[in-house]
Enzyme design. Structure first.
Site, PDB file in Angstrom:
ATOM      1  N   TYR A 144      37.261  50.028  36.169  1.00 45.77           N
ATOM      2  CA  TYR A 144      37.862  48.701  36.011  1.00 45.77           C
ATOM      3  C   TYR A 144      37.370  48.080  34.697  1.00 45.77           C
ATOM      4  O   TYR A 144      38.175  47.645  33.861  1.00 45.77           O
ATOM      5  CB  TYR A 144      37.476  47.831  37.221  1.00 45.77           C
ATOM      6  CG  TYR A 144      37.758  46.356  37.054  1.00 45.77           C
ATOM      7  CD1 TYR A 144      39.033  45.838  37.244  1.00 45.77           C
ATOM      8  CD2 TYR A 144      36.737  45.464  36.695  1.00 45.77           C
ATOM      9  CE1 TYR A 144      39.294  44.478  37.094  1.00 45.77           C
ATOM     10  CE2 TYR A 144      36.985  44.109  36.546  1.00 45.77           C
ATOM     11  CZ  TYR A 144      38.255  43.623  36.741  1.00 45.77           C
ATOM     12  OH  TYR A 144      38.508  42.278  36.576  1.00 45.77           O
ATOM     13  N   LYS A 148      39.353  47.055  31.310  1.00 41.75           N
ATOM     14  CA  LYS A 148      39.440  45.633  30.919  1.00 41.75           C
ATOM     15  C   LYS A 148      39.022  45.495  29.445  1.00 41.75           C
ATOM     16  O   LYS A 148      39.547  44.650  28.724  1.00 41.75           O
ATOM     17  CB  LYS A 148      38.566  44.744  31.807  1.00 41.75           C
ATOM     18  CG  LYS A 148      39.038  44.571  33.236  1.00 41.75           C
ATOM     19  CD  LYS A 148      40.395  43.908  33.411  1.00 41.75           C
ATOM     20  CE  LYS A 148      40.424  42.416  33.221  1.00 41.75           C
ATOM     21  NZ  LYS A 148      41.770  41.842  33.519  1.00 41.75           N
TER      22      LYS A 148
HETATM   23  N1  LIG Z   1      38.325  37.990  40.843  1.00 47.90           N
HETATM   24  C1  LIG Z   1      37.375  37.901  39.926  1.00 47.90           C
HETATM   25  O1  LIG Z   1      36.225  37.597  40.218  1.00 47.90           O
HETATM   26  C2  LIG Z   1      37.725  38.155  38.502  1.00 47.90           C
HETATM   27  C3  LIG Z   1      38.998  38.540  38.117  1.00 47.90           C
HETATM   28  N2  LIG Z   1      39.280  38.730  36.781  1.00 47.90           N
HETATM   29  C4  LIG Z   1      40.631  39.077  36.352  1.00 47.90           C
HETATM   30  O2  LIG Z   1      41.506  38.062  36.801  1.00 47.90           O
HETATM   31  C5  LIG Z   1      42.817  38.588  37.031  1.00 47.90           C
HETATM   32  C6  LIG Z   1      43.296  38.158  38.391  1.00 47.90           C
HETATM   33  O3  LIG Z   1      42.386  38.625  39.369  1.00 47.90           O
HETATM   34  P1  LIG Z   1      42.591  38.301  40.903  1.00 47.90           P
HETATM   35  O4  LIG Z   1      43.500  37.151  41.070  1.00 47.90           O
HETATM   36  O5  LIG Z   1      41.241  38.281  41.498  1.00 47.90           O
HETATM   37  O6  LIG Z   1      43.317  39.639  41.388  1.00 47.90           O
HETATM   38  P2  LIG Z   1      44.481  39.854  42.466  1.00 47.90           P
HETATM   39  O7  LIG Z   1      44.407  41.297  42.864  1.00 47.90           O
HETATM   40  O8  LIG Z   1      44.403  38.840  43.551  1.00 47.90           O
HETATM   41  O9  LIG Z   1      45.814  39.585  41.628  1.00 47.90           O
HETATM   42  C7  LIG Z   1      46.388  40.511  40.760  1.00 47.90           C
HETATM   43  C8  LIG Z   1      47.880  40.574  41.036  1.00 47.90           C
HETATM   44  O10 LIG Z   1      48.480  41.525  40.123  1.00 47.90           O
HETATM   45  C9  LIG Z   1      49.355  42.361  40.871  1.00 47.90           C
HETATM   46  N3  LIG Z   1      49.571  43.642  40.205  1.00 47.90           N
HETATM   47  C10 LIG Z   1      48.754  44.730  40.222  1.00 47.90           C
HETATM   48  N4  LIG Z   1      49.329  45.729  39.535  1.00 47.90           N
HETATM   49  C11 LIG Z   1      50.516  45.265  39.067  1.00 47.90           C
HETATM   50  C12 LIG Z   1      51.564  45.862  38.309  1.00 47.90           C
HETATM   51  N5  LIG Z   1      51.517  47.127  37.897  1.00 47.90           N
HETATM   52  N6  LIG Z   1      52.642  45.088  38.001  1.00 47.90           N
HETATM   53  C13 LIG Z   1      52.732  43.816  38.431  1.00 47.90           C
HETATM   54  N7  LIG Z   1      51.768  43.225  39.172  1.00 47.90           N
HETATM   55  C14 LIG Z   1      50.675  43.930  39.485  1.00 47.90           C
HETATM   56  C15 LIG Z   1      48.616  42.504  42.192  1.00 47.90           C
HETATM   57  O11 LIG Z   1      49.427  43.067  43.203  1.00 47.90           O
HETATM   58  P3  LIG Z   1      48.701  43.957  44.356  1.00 47.90           P
HETATM   59  O12 LIG Z   1      47.748  43.011  45.032  1.00 47.90           O
HETATM   60  O13 LIG Z   1      49.811  44.424  45.198  1.00 47.90           O
HETATM   61  O14 LIG Z   1      47.956  45.052  43.633  1.00 47.90           O
HETATM   62  C16 LIG Z   1      48.204  41.069  42.444  1.00 47.90           C
HETATM   63  O15 LIG Z   1      49.256  40.334  43.025  1.00 47.90           O
HETATM   64  C17 LIG Z   1      42.682  40.099  36.846  1.00 47.90           C
HETATM   65  O16 LIG Z   1      43.130  40.440  35.565  1.00 47.90           O
HETATM   66  C18 LIG Z   1      41.189  40.356  36.954  1.00 47.90           C
HETATM   67  O17 LIG Z   1      40.833  41.456  36.169  1.00 47.90           O
HETATM   68  C19 LIG Z   1      38.332  38.518  35.827  1.00 47.90           C
HETATM   69  C20 LIG Z   1      37.075  38.132  36.164  1.00 47.90           C
HETATM   70  C21 LIG Z   1      36.658  37.935  37.529  1.00 47.90           C
HETATM   71  C1  LIG Z   2      27.726  43.646  49.117  1.00 47.93           C
HETATM   72  C2  LIG Z   2      26.997  42.492  48.516  1.00 47.93           C
HETATM   73  C3  LIG Z   2      25.691  42.890  47.912  1.00 47.93           C
HETATM   74  C4  LIG Z   2      27.778  41.710  47.509  1.00 47.93           C
HETATM   75  C5  LIG Z   2      29.073  41.160  48.051  1.00 47.93           C
HETATM   76  C6  LIG Z   2      29.744  40.205  47.067  1.00 47.93           C
HETATM   77  C7  LIG Z   2      30.581  40.936  46.052  1.00 47.93           C
HETATM   78  C8  LIG Z   2      31.804  41.460  46.752  1.00 47.93           C
HETATM   79  C9  LIG Z   2      30.950  40.006  44.869  1.00 47.93           C
HETATM   80  C10 LIG Z   2      29.722  39.388  44.201  1.00 47.93           C
HETATM   81  C11 LIG Z   2      30.036  39.278  42.706  1.00 47.93           C
HETATM   82  C12 LIG Z   2      31.515  39.573  42.625  1.00 47.93           C
HETATM   83  C13 LIG Z   2      32.156  39.927  41.339  1.00 47.93           C
HETATM   84  C14 LIG Z   2      33.318  40.706  41.321  1.00 47.93           C
HETATM   85  C15 LIG Z   2      33.879  41.273  42.593  1.00 47.93           C
HETATM   86  C16 LIG Z   2      33.228  40.771  43.881  1.00 47.93           C
HETATM   87  C17 LIG Z   2      31.715  40.646  43.710  1.00 47.93           C
HETATM   88  C18 LIG Z   2      31.107  41.995  43.368  1.00 47.93           C
HETATM   89  C19 LIG Z   2      33.949  41.138  40.024  1.00 47.93           C
HETATM   90  C20 LIG Z   2      33.497  42.578  39.793  1.00 47.93           C
HETATM   91  C21 LIG Z   2      35.480  41.112  40.114  1.00 47.93           C
HETATM   92  C22 LIG Z   2      36.129  41.540  38.834  1.00 47.93           C
HETATM   93  C23 LIG Z   2      35.480  41.064  37.582  1.00 47.93           C
HETATM   94  O1  LIG Z   2      36.122  41.046  36.564  1.00 47.93           O
HETATM   95  C24 LIG Z   2      34.073  40.702  37.574  1.00 47.93           C
HETATM   96  C25 LIG Z   2      33.575  40.182  38.893  1.00 47.93           C
HETATM   97  C26 LIG Z   2      32.098  39.909  38.839  1.00 47.93           C
HETATM   98  C27 LIG Z   2      31.571  39.340  40.116  1.00 47.93           C
END
Ligand SMILES: NC(=O)C1=CN([C@@H]2O[C@H](COP(=O)(O)OP(=O)(O)OC[C@H]3O[C@@H](n4cnc5c(N)ncnc54)[C@H](OP(=O)(O)O)[C@@H]3O)[C@@H](O)[C@H]2O)C=CC1
Ligand SMILES: CC(C)CCC[C@@H](C)[C@H]1CC[C@H]2C3=C(CC[C@]12C)[C@@]1(C)CCC(=O)C[C@@H]1CC3
Length: 343
Positions: A144, A148
């Site tokens: 991942y 990214k």
């Molecule tokens: N969550 C976090 O802590 C962090 C997230 N990010 C970034 O933020 C963004 C959003 O994350 P988040 O909202 O958590 O993720 P989600 O998985 O909730 O949202 C991503 C969405 O993109 C859709 N998707 C995946 N593949 C495709 C494709 N090929 N074409 C069109 N749509 C697609 C997914 O569908 P489906 O669910 O069906 O796969 C989903 O609806 C991502 O880019 C992630 O890398 C960055 C830092 C931290």
């Molecule tokens: C099993 C436990 C020790 C931890 C459970 C919590 C974790 C699921 C989350 C804590 C920090 C989170 C995090 C992300 C995903 C969920 C956690 C690992 C990311 C990896 C999601 C995608 C990103 O781009 C970075 C995020 C950093 C923090």
């Protein structure tokens, strides 16, 4: 010569708009008077006035149909980090993002705001108040993160004032809030399995957790400040809550808020990391036969046991960013939003 009529700057598309962050972004954009088109592989909700287009972002023709009359695109789609599927990450995050850029340029979109991640600089060692000039991780911990990094590079390199196509990348960290499918559900699942008794390391490591509304705010500010003469062009911006907290205090507050016990016993970081690596190797080797998803992946253990918090002073300076919801309130709202996950 035919002149292209520019769509209103308030017509935008959200790629990944059905996801956790995407949906919060769509809702705020609508509140702010934007006209929004969602492009996502799935449609999971309806909002009056928002048009939904189901498709894969790797499909340029499908994208072109949606992007032809928008001036601003938010790209926040990605496969879930939990899927650990290298081919899928490369196909969607890297090749798919190239396709998004081509489609934007062909359709005459003027601004592209990418949701990147602060993890692009994280290699499993401490980051304290990291700024955007830290180098990309040379040895990213998982696929991942690897993709990214490439995705962010591709988007920032595409920024061109000559082509009237401006790009910016937002790097959030540890997004949480209502409807998050990852952090709270994984935490509760781990607690229900009785595996949330242990603190990895000494428990003093500081981390950023960022409330989803602050991440949304950062995205919209970036879009509105992205202009040919602004410093944002082709740059990355950390967006955090600007309140680093001990990783284990955050986990404990969420767990206790939902009625579970806080972790108490300490385990050495190196031991847990070693076990997670071993598990990852075994499950990777077994994958053709059986698809097991370990709870403790090397990435999760590294995130749980090291410092990783980032400065958002660049966002404050260039776009006037300030978090709009403080951490205490954000945790309270999040806990209240998961009644079904209470003990
Ligand atoms: N969550 C976090 O802590 C962090 C997230 N990010 C970034 O933020 C963004 C959003 O994350 P988040 O909202 O958590 O993720 P989600 O998985 O909730 O949202 C991503 C969405 O993109 C859709 N998707 C995946 N593949 C495709 C494709 N090929 N074409 C069109 N749509 C697609 C997914 O569908 P489906 O669910 O069906 O796969 C989903 O609806 C991502 O880019 C992630 O890398 C960055 C830092 C931290
Ligand atoms: C099993 C436990 C020790 C931890 C459970 C919590 C974790 C699921 C989350 C804590 C920090 C989170 C995090 C992300 C995903 C969920 C956690 C690992 C990311 C990896 C999601 C995608 C990103 O781009 C970075 C995020 C950093 C923090």
């Amino acid at each position: 010569m035919a002149t292209r009529i520019r769509p209103s700057s308030k017509r935008c598309a959200v790629i990944g708009g059905s996801g956790f962050l995407g949906r919060h972004l769509v809702e705020r954009l609508v509140e702010k008077g934007y006209s929004v088109a969602v492009f996502d592989i799935a449609q999971r909700y309806e909002v009056p006035g928002v048009t939904f287009h189901q498709g894969d972002l790797c499909d340029k023709q499908a994208l072109l149909k949606v992007l032809k009359d928008v001036s601003l695109v938010f790209h926040c789609a990605s496969p879930s980090p939990a899927c650990d599927d290298r081919n899928l990450f490369w196909k969607v995050n890297v090749e798919g993002t190239r396709t998004v850029i081509q489609a934007c340029q062909e359709a005459g979109v003027q601004k592209l705001v990418l949701t990147s991640s602060a993890s692009v600089v994280f290699e499993g060692t401490d980051i304290k108040n990291g700024k955007e000039d830290l180098p990309y991780a040379k040895r990213p911990i998982d696929y991942y993160t690897e993709t990214k990094i490439q995705q962010e590079k591709v988007v920032l390199e595409a920024c061109s004032k000559e082509k009237d196509f401006l790009t910016v990348a937002i790097r959030p960290h540890g997004i949480f809030g209502p409807r998050d499918p990852q952090l709270v559900p994984i935490l509760v699942d781990t607690a229900r399995k009785g595996k949330m008794k242990f603190i990895i390391g000494d428990g003093t490591n500081l981390v950023d957790f960022t409330y989803v509304e602050n991440v949304v705010h950062g995205h919209i500010l970036a879009a509105e400040h992205l202009k040919p003469d602004s410093p944002l062009c082709g740059k990355a911006y950390h967006i955090t809550n600007d309140e680093p907290i001990r990783f284990w205090d955050f986990m404990s507050q969420v767990l206790v808020g939902l009625g579970y016990d806080a972790p108490r016993y300490h385990l050495p970081y190196a031991l847990v990391y070693g076990i997670a690596m071993l598990l990852w190797l075994i499950t990777s080797l077994l994958r053709p036969l059986v698809n097991i998803k370990p709870t403790f992946t090397p990435m999760r253990v590294a995130l749980a046991g090291t410092h990783h918090y980032y400065s958002c002073s660049r966002a404050k300076q260039d776009m006037g960013y300030q978090p709009v919801v403080r951490l205490k309130e954000a945790i309270a709202r999040t806990v209240a939003s998961y009644p079904h996950l209470r003990r």
